[in-house]
Write an enzyme that holds these catalytic residues in place. Structure first.
Site, PDB file in Angstrom:
ATOM      1  N   HIS A 233       1.677   4.536  -2.785  1.00 23.14           N
ATOM      2  CA  HIS A 233       1.845   5.886  -2.500  1.00 23.14           C
ATOM      3  C   HIS A 233       3.454   6.602  -3.149  1.00 23.14           C
ATOM      4  CE1 HIS A 233      -1.803   6.798  -0.467  1.00 23.14           C
ATOM      5  NE2 HIS A 233      -1.693   5.909   0.344  1.00 23.14           N
TER       6      HIS A 233
ATOM      7  N   GLU B 255      -4.592   7.487  -3.299  1.00 22.46           N
ATOM      8  CA  GLU B 255      -5.178   6.554  -2.553  1.00 22.46           C
ATOM      9  C   GLU B 255      -5.370   5.447  -3.828  1.00 22.46           C
ATOM     10  OE1 GLU B 255      -4.986   6.056   0.388  1.00 22.46           O
ATOM     11  OE2 GLU B 255      -6.082   4.243   1.056  1.00 22.46           O
TER      12      GLU B 255
ATOM     13  N   HIS C 162       0.614  -1.200   0.133  1.00 20.95           N
ATOM     14  CA  HIS C 162       0.106   0.009   0.033  1.00 20.95           C
ATOM     15  C   HIS C 162       0.842   1.556   0.091  1.00 20.95           C
ATOM     16  CE1 HIS C 162      -3.646   2.277   1.039  1.00 20.95           C
ATOM     17  NE2 HIS C 162      -2.791   3.075   1.702  1.00 20.95           N
ATOM     18  N   GLU C 163       1.775   1.340   0.916  1.00 21.30           N
ATOM     19  CA  GLU C 163       2.488   2.463   1.245  1.00 21.30           C
ATOM     20  C   GLU C 163       3.486   2.672  -0.288  1.00 21.30           C
ATOM     21  OE1 GLU C 163       1.424   4.769   3.005  1.00 21.30           O
ATOM     22  OE2 GLU C 163       0.056   3.377   4.385  1.00 21.30           O
TER      23      GLU C 163
HETATM   24 MG    MG Z   1      -3.233   5.149   1.967  1.00 19.62          MG
END
Ligand code: MG
Length: 498
Positions: A266, A292, A262-263
């Site tokens: 980003h 996101e 997830h990170e």
């Molecule tokens: Mg996030």
């Protein structure tokens, strides 16, 4: 480039430097700082933010922007886009008096303390008056701006520039009944096993496995690093220094892998922005929802897919032979995609997550337009949980008090999480048209074509386009939930045999 433009870039570059220096302090606060450092760090951050604000809202910047708007009227050019974005930020910053910003910060500090206590004691009444104060201030904030179609538009615009409340309501309105019926169908299907996800796993090995995955994705460790922190997050100091944090929870050890994915999503967005935008208003991702969409894509559309685990599962099994003994790849795939209505948003699975968001959006709109009295929040919260997920929170801590956002006066943020999910599926459909054998590539552990596609179509533009315009430009339509519904239906059809 004119002298005026150069002067503008000089000031705006310094404003960026101050903001990013504050980010370094914020990162350190989460990662390294001893508990005793809190008070001084708060002062340091407040000072940096005050200096940046004064620099940015000076009369000189106002005059420069007025002249430069005429000189660079075309926001398709980088210069024009820089002026457009800066002028919008300037206008917002000038409308809100510094005394109000200070008043809001003080109220937020008090409300945060009340919220911590209320959550500990699971008693909303402890938080009620502080939240009333926060909402009163939010309404005052809205009053500094020209009347919008809906007062909530003003708040949303701070997170999703240009986005309207009515647009979000329409997107969610289309999605809600379909997602509710999908969740119902899943609850009636045969349930999947996931006990192997909750065994004891070695932290160092899980951590290293996560770093291996995100290196393969293309997160550039020569321009980034992963550290341990209480909450996973991504932070940017420059296009060449984009860091992530992660944690290890013994109760769900493999969550560390999904947080890393997830990170890194980003972070790859930030690492992929045009370096020419550094120290200008175009640096950074364009909105929270688009940000996101990147994290959710790598975490869910890639990281919870079968082709992905066809590549990584044999190695995972070799790394954790006893934990995964007798677990087939199909069983593993189903386990990591298990659906279970639950009280806590941050632990929710892909099928139920958006319902948590819709509930919050409806409550926030009600608080802002006066349709909902703050004292009634716990009850309305619980009613909506029953309606959407069929479960009733046993107490306020697992209901209305679970999220930190309202305690610091942040209203308007939540919907960006769900919009991010929706955008990720829209992009995914487009990508699969452009990269015909994407599944095959993922099955071989090859991610460079996907990453380059994202870089070319999304990342490199930074803040140049507003979210709706960017999504339109890349996918041919504005933000729309149809692709997400198709994605969920297909995936859970597979997992639950619907
Ligand atoms: Mg996030």
């Amino acid at each position: 480039m004119s002298d005026k433009f150069n002067r503008f870039k000089e000031i705006i570059g310094e404003v960026s430097d101050l903001g990013r220096a504050a980010s370094v302090l914020g990162w350190d606060q989460q990662v390294n700082m001893p508990p005793g450092g809190g008070e001084a760090r708060g002062q340091q951050l407040a000072t940096l933010s005050k200096i940046a604000q004064e620099k940015f809202t000076s009369d000189e910047v106002g005059r420069l922007l007025e002249d430069l708007k005429k000189e660079y009227p075309d926001s398709e050019t980088d210069e024009g886009a820089m002026i457009r974005v800066a002028a919008r930020n300037y206008d917002k910053a000038k409308r809100v008096p510094p005394e109000f910003v200070a008043e809001q910060a003080i109220a937020a500090t008090k409300a945060f303390e009340a919220w911590v206590e209320a959550r500990q004691k699971s008693d909303f009444s402890i938080f009620q008056s502080a939240l009333e104060k926060n909402v009163e201030l939010v309404k005052k904030y809205i009053s500094f701006f020209p009347p919008a179609d809906h007062p909530y538009d003003v708040l949303l615009d701070d997170y999703e520039p240009g986005m309207k409340t009515a647009e979000v309501q329409e997107i969610f309105g289309n999605l809600r009944p379909k997602q509710v019926s999908l969740i119902k169908a899943i609850s009636e299907a045969r349930q999947v096993k996931d006990d192997f996800l909750h065994k004891k796993y070695n932290e160092q090995k899980v951590w290293a496995f996560g770093e291996k995955i995100i290196s393969k994705f293309g997160y550039d460790f020569s321009r980034g690093r992963q550290d341990k922190a209480p909450h996973p997050f991504e932070t940017t100091f420059s296009v060449n220094d984009v860091r992530i944090t992660n944690r290890f929870e013994p109760g769900s050890p493999l969550a560390t892998l999904f947080s890393a994915m997830h990170e890194s999503g980003h972070a790859m967005y930030e690492q992929g922005i045009n370096p020419a935008y550094e120290r200008t208003p175009l640096e950074g991702g364009t909105s929270l929802a688009v940000h996101e969409s990147q994290s959710r894509m790598w975490e869910n559309l890639v990281g919870r897919s079968l082709p992905f685990w066809e590549h990584f599962f044999p190695e995972l099994k070799k790394t954790f032979p006893s934990q995964l003994d007798g677990v087939s790849i199909k069983t593993f795939y189903k386990g990591i995609n298990k659906v279970e209505p639950s009280f806590i948003r941050v632990n929710a699975d892909e099928a139920t997550y958006n319902m948590h968001i819709m509930l919050r959006l409806e409550l926030e709109i009600g608080m802002v337009d006066g349709g909902i009295a703050i004292k009634d929040l716990p009850e309305i919260w619980n009613e909506k949980m029953r309606e959407y997920l069929g479960i009733t929170p046993p107490n306020d801590a697992q209901g209305v008090l679970q999220d930190i956002h309202w305690s610091y006066g942040s209203i308007g943020y939540f919907s960006t999480y769900a919009l991010g999910n929706i955008v990720s599926a829209q992009l995914w459909e487009r990508i699969n048209k452009d990269i015909k054998n994407l599944d095959e590539q993922i099955r071989k552990g090859q991610f460079s074509e996907l990453r380059e596609w994202l870089r070319e179509k999304v990342h490199k533009y930074g803040h140049k386009y507003d979210p709706q315009d960017l999504v339109q430009k890349v996918t041919g339509s504005k933000i729309d939930s149809a692709a997400y519904v198709r994605y969920l239906t297909k995936k859970y059809g597979d997992v639950y045999g619907l």
